[in-house]
Design a protein around this motif. Structure first.
Motif, mmCIF file in Angstrom:
data_model
loop_
_atom_site.group_PDB
_atom_site.id
_atom_site.type_symbol
_atom_site.label_atom_id
_atom_site.label_comp_id
_atom_site.label_asym_id
_atom_site.label_seq_id
_atom_site.Cartn_x
_atom_site.Cartn_y
_atom_site.Cartn_z
ATOM 1 N N VAL A 5 34.292 44.690 29.226
ATOM 2 C CA VAL A 5 34.975 45.948 29.555
ATOM 3 C C VAL A 5 36.474 45.710 29.427
ATOM 4 N N ASN A 6 37.122 46.537 28.615
ATOM 5 C CA ASN A 6 38.562 46.410 28.401
ATOM 6 C C ASN A 6 39.325 47.263 29.413
ATOM 7 N N THR A 24 47.397 43.148 39.402
ATOM 8 C CA THR A 24 46.774 41.864 39.734
ATOM 9 C C THR A 24 45.704 42.042 40.799
ATOM 10 N N ASP A 25 46.006 42.798 41.847
ATOM 11 C CA ASP A 25 45.030 43.028 42.916
ATOM 12 C C ASP A 25 43.805 43.779 42.391
ATOM 13 N N ASN A 26 44.040 44.770 41.540
ATOM 14 C CA ASN A 26 42.918 45.520 40.978
ATOM 15 C C ASN A 26 42.024 44.625 40.124
ATOM 16 N N LEU A 27 42.635 43.748 39.342
ATOM 17 C CA LEU A 27 41.839 42.867 38.483
ATOM 18 C C LEU A 27 41.056 41.842 39.310
ATOM 19 N N ARG A 28 41.643 41.340 40.367
ATOM 20 C CA ARG A 28 40.895 40.417 41.232
ATOM 21 C C ARG A 28 39.697 41.126 41.860
ATOM 22 N N TRP A 29 39.922 42.347 42.320
ATOM 23 C CA TRP A 29 38.811 43.134 42.875
ATOM 24 C C TRP A 29 37.745 43.389 41.805
ATOM 25 N N ALA A 30 38.195 43.783 40.618
ATOM 26 C CA ALA A 30 37.270 44.106 39.536
ATOM 27 C C ALA A 30 36.513 42.876 39.047
ATOM 28 N N ALA A 31 37.129 41.709 39.127
ATOM 29 C CA ALA A 31 36.473 40.481 38.684
ATOM 30 C C ALA A 31 35.197 40.234 39.473
ATOM 31 N N ASP A 32 35.210 40.501 40.772
ATOM 32 C CA ASP A 32 34.000 40.324 41.584
ATOM 33 C C ASP A 32 32.901 41.259 41.116
ATOM 34 N N LEU A 33 33.248 42.508 40.852
ATOM 35 C CA LEU A 33 32.266 43.491 40.407
ATOM 36 C C LEU A 33 31.696 43.108 39.046
ATOM 37 N N ALA A 34 32.568 42.703 38.116
ATOM 38 C CA ALA A 34 32.115 42.317 36.783
ATOM 39 C C ALA A 34 31.225 41.080 36.838
ATOM 40 N N LYS A 66 32.258 40.387 31.631
ATOM 41 C CA LYS A 66 33.640 39.943 31.670
ATOM 42 C C LYS A 66 34.564 41.138 31.455
ATOM 43 N N LEU A 67 35.790 40.975 31.905
ATOM 44 C CA LEU A 67 36.841 41.948 31.663
ATOM 45 C C LEU A 67 37.843 41.353 30.685
ATOM 46 N N VAL A 68 38.447 42.191 29.885
ATOM 47 C CA VAL A 68 39.545 41.754 29.027
ATOM 48 C C VAL A 68 40.724 42.694 29.239
ATOM 49 N N VAL A 69 41.912 42.149 29.067
ATOM 50 C CA VAL A 69 43.154 42.910 29.210
ATOM 51 C C VAL A 69 43.892 42.850 27.885
ATOM 52 N N GLU A 70 44.348 44.003 27.422
ATOM 53 C CA GLU A 70 44.921 44.105 26.078
ATOM 54 C C GLU A 70 46.424 44.370 26.114
ATOM 55 N N PRO A 71 47.231 43.535 25.459
ATOM 56 C CA PRO A 71 48.635 43.898 25.243
ATOM 57 C C PRO A 71 48.738 44.961 24.148
ATOM 58 N N ILE A 72 49.627 45.916 24.350
ATOM 59 C CA ILE A 72 49.851 46.992 23.378
ATOM 60 C C ILE A 72 51.343 47.062 23.090
ATOM 61 N N ASN A 73 51.708 47.071 21.819
ATOM 62 C CA ASN A 73 53.122 47.017 21.466
ATOM 63 C C ASN A 73 53.884 48.224 22.022
ATOM 64 N N VAL A 92 46.058 36.241 38.147
ATOM 65 C CA VAL A 92 44.741 36.724 38.588
ATOM 66 C C VAL A 92 43.839 35.548 38.949
ATOM 67 N N GLY A 93 43.840 34.527 38.099
ATOM 68 C CA GLY A 93 43.128 33.300 38.409
ATOM 69 C C GLY A 93 41.621 33.413 38.435
ATOM 70 N N ARG A 94 41.060 34.299 37.594
ATOM 71 C CA ARG A 94 39.608 34.460 37.548
ATOM 72 C C ARG A 94 39.129 34.290 36.112
ATOM 73 N N PRO A 95 38.226 33.360 35.847
ATOM 74 C CA PRO A 95 37.807 33.112 34.470
ATOM 75 C C PRO A 95 37.043 34.261 33.825
ATOM 76 N N VAL A 96 36.551 35.223 34.614
ATOM 77 C CA VAL A 96 35.858 36.365 34.012
ATOM 78 C C VAL A 96 36.837 37.415 33.496
ATOM 79 N N VAL A 97 38.137 37.175 33.659
ATOM 80 C CA VAL A 97 39.157 38.088 33.128
ATOM 81 C C VAL A 97 39.894 37.357 32.003
ATOM 82 N N GLU A 98 39.780 37.879 30.782
ATOM 83 C CA GLU A 98 40.327 37.206 29.607
ATOM 84 C C GLU A 98 41.240 38.150 28.819
ATOM 85 N N LEU A 99 41.655 37.681 27.667
ATOM 86 C CA LEU A 99 42.601 38.393 26.804
ATOM 87 C C LEU A 99 41.870 39.096 25.668
#
Length: 263
Positions: free
Chosen positions: A100-101, A121-131, A137-144, A166-173
């Motif tokens: 999920v992006n 950061t807090d939202n991603l840590r919370w979401a990491a548990d759910l994922a 896994k979750l991914v986060v996308e940079p956009i120009n 974030v420090g959670r391996p289920v959250v990637e790039l």
């Protein structure tokens, strides 16, 4: 590595209900898409009827046509964001989608940027548990920030710094070669720097965001860099076609067989 067709930019000549089957008819068995304008139950049925696998879906990021790119950085909308993330995880689980992006959002001028990054950061840590509980896994996308001025995370290095926090391996790039090039960064060097956190890759040429092979992107060097980085995930074709979508995909596959259907 395997090819993936993005249904947000390809097959837009067709209504959403036809795009899943159209990708399959063109020979592609994996797709990705932004949050669709269809009920989740209907999406599940269309995916199953087409016989495709969903490699990635975006959670609801607002009105993309109006320039919205998510609101995970807005502390005033945390409850809404978390409800939307739950919906995305439920749909991903139902259709067997592993990723999920999450889009970070554009900077909010009325709020301190540090508070926005803290909220994200807090939202991603919370979401990491759910994922993780759902096996995703979750991914986060940079956009120009040329195409999307004020985007909170315009560079891959910005996302890598966030992932460290974030420090959670289920959250990637999620790395989009077009956005990297649009920021003036070297795509192959950026891939090498991101090797440890690469969760998904999207490809469009630069400039123009059209078919690979129509601009300055060295696709063969990109594929070699991904292989050297140990990446074995999706190669998503997320570009604006200059031909009807099926013909465009066939032309890309003829030039770059690794981006074509696996038969």
């Amino acid at each position: 590595m395997y090819p993936v067709v993005n249904l947000g930019l390809l097959f837009t000549e067709l209504p959403w209900r036809r795009r899943f089957a159209a990708a399959a008819e063109t020979g592609f068995d994996r797709v990705e898409f932004p949050w669709p304008p269809l009920p989740p139950d209907e999406v599940t049925g269309l995916v199953r009827a087409a016989g495709v696998q969903v490699a990635l879906l975006n959670m609801d990021a607002g009105d993309l046509a109006a320039g919205q790119r998510g609101y995970s950085n807005d502390p005033r909308r945390t409850a809404r964001w978390r409800d939307d993330l739950r919906r995305a995880v439920e749909l991903a689980r139902d259709i067997g989608c592993p990723l999920v992006n999450v889009l970070a959002g554009r900077r909010l001028p009325e709020l301190d940027e540090r508070d926005q990054l803290s909220c994200l950061t807090d939202n991603l840590r919370w979401a990491a548990d759910l994922a993780e509980a759902a096996g995703l896994k979750l991914v986060v996308e940079p956009i120009n920030d040329h195409d999307i001025p004020g985007y909170l995370l315009p560079r891959v290095s910005d996302v890598i710094a966030l992932l460290d926090q974030v420090g959670r391996p289920v959250v990637e790039l999620q790395l989009d070669a077009y956005h990297v090039a649009a920021m003036g960064d070297d795509v192959t060097k950026t891939v090498a720097a991101a090797a440890g956190v690469l969760g998904h890759v999207q490809i469009a040429d630069f400039p123009g965001r059209h078919e690979p092979g129509t601009g300055a992107l060295d696709v063969d060097a990109l594929l070699a860099a991904l292989g050297a980085a140990g990446y074995d995930g999706g190669l998503a074709l997320e570009y604006v076609p200059t031909l009807p979508s099926a013909a465009s995909l066939r032309a890309v596959a003829a030039r770059y067989p690794r981006l074509g259907p696996i038969r």
